[in-house]
Design an enzyme around this catalytic site. Sequence first.
Site, short mmCIF file in Angstrom:
data_model
loop_
_atom_site.label_atom_id
_atom_site.label_comp_id
_atom_site.label_asym_id
_atom_site.label_seq_id
_atom_site.Cartn_x
_atom_site.Cartn_y
_atom_site.Cartn_z
N LYS A 184 40.09 7.26 -3.31
CA LYS A 184 39.44 5.97 -3.61
C LYS A 184 40.17 4.81 -2.92
O LYS A 184 41.20 5.00 -2.28
CB LYS A 184 39.40 5.77 -5.13
CG LYS A 184 38.52 6.81 -5.84
CD LYS A 184 37.08 6.74 -5.39
CE LYS A 184 36.11 7.47 -6.26
NZ LYS A 184 35.98 8.91 -6.01
C1 LIG Z 1 30.18 7.86 -8.50
C2 LIG Z 1 31.35 8.54 -9.14
N1 LIG Z 1 31.47 8.51 -10.49
C3 LIG Z 1 32.51 9.08 -11.11
C4 LIG Z 1 33.50 9.72 -10.41
C5 LIG Z 1 34.61 10.38 -11.15
O1 LIG Z 1 35.86 9.83 -10.84
P1 LIG Z 1 37.20 10.59 -11.26
O2 LIG Z 1 37.47 11.61 -10.21
O3 LIG Z 1 38.23 9.51 -11.30
O4 LIG Z 1 36.97 11.18 -12.60
C6 LIG Z 1 33.43 9.79 -9.02
C7 LIG Z 1 34.47 10.48 -8.27
O5 LIG Z 1 34.44 10.73 -7.12
C8 LIG Z 1 32.32 9.19 -8.37
O6 LIG Z 1 32.21 9.22 -7.05
#
Ligand SMILES: Cc1ncc(COP(=O)(O)O)c(C=O)c1O
Length: 385
Positions: A184
């Site tokens: 990210k």
């Molecule tokens: C649109 C979206 N929502 C939620 C997430 C979940 O994030 P995390 O990996 O921090 O749980 C991601 C992760 O890539 C994502 O791209």
Amino acid sequence: MRNSYLVFGQPLIEEAEIEEVVKSLRAAWLGTGPKVAEFETRIASYKGSSHAVAVNSCTAGLHLACLALALGPGDEVIVPAMTFAATVNSVIHAGATPVLVDVEPDTFNIDPEQVRRAITPRTKAIMPVHFAGRACNMDALLSLAQQHGLKIIEDCAHAIETEYRGRKAGTIGDCGILSFYATKNIVTGEGGMVLTSDDEIAARIKILALHGMSKDAWKRFSDAGYNHYDVVEVGFKYNMMDLQAAIGMHQITRVEAYWIKRLRVWEQYDRAFADLPVSRPARPDPESRHGLHLYTLLIDETASRVSRDQFVSELHRRNIGTGVHYRAIPVHPVYQRLFGWAPSDYPVADAIGRTTVSLPLSAKLTDKDVSDVIEAVQEVIRSPH
Ligand SMILES: Cc1ncc(COP(=O)(O)O)c(C=O)c1O
């Protein structure tokens, strides 16, 4: 051709966070502690949010936001068909029912008209995703939410820097959740943060994130001395560690500098690919701020004379890693089985999912990396001229 592999989404880790992690290791305070509190304060200040509650992933934050907003069995939550599985899964984990709607072809964001059509008496919330960092049409969504008494949970996994008409993404709905996953815009390895202006929701999420233990239980082993806690809810183990916050508290100080670096890469890509038979990202909306998380091309086999999957393999062969964000939600067997979703019912998301590819776009890229990516893309996709 490059001789080393360019890994997609590599974060830029600098000395300050390396030293901070080492300090945490030497102090032997690894779990939730003062660095998490500091990181929360810095994020709240950057976002102008009354509360920022750190958790161990955006997925965990989305789940807790659903619970704190009292979404559960019998409730429907409207989610976009073009997103990562985590968006949909968090609704299912809360016991609510996800209702899928298609996205807009140019922005890849949830289509407010489709949302309007999907609203039923059971609809309780909308979960927009600011896809790739581009703000959703929040005016339209807020207006629907107001008319129908719905909550809004903003999935801000791509949207740390995103603003919608002067308002920061994540502070527009009832809750907004950031991700600090390794690829990210700023990172903690794994990590997330829930933003809200509601004192009670923030307090409930804090409790739910740490076993349901009463307030400030993380301090029980600190130099403040041991205090008993009560378990007041059946909570989860979703807390962030100081080891993670040690990285994030320095990353956030460079969020703007990193955005500018990505903007330069974005502009170079845009210029270099202008004549190629591929679709480039739609122009950012001049009234809003794009978070510039993903630079995606759409590779249509008829126009480009190469399929998306061949393109991914050809770049891989040239030592360039790419990403696919994402194949549409309804192509996945588990959702077909649970909800009967079919890709053909979400034609825009499905078409994006079959043609999209994300190029490296990280503050860590060197000029050479960027020119290698450009050269490889231009080799694989020939200009028709
Ligand atoms: C649109 C979206 N929502 C939620 C997430 C979940 O994030 P995390 O990996 O921090 O749980 C991601 C992760 O890539 C994502 O791209």
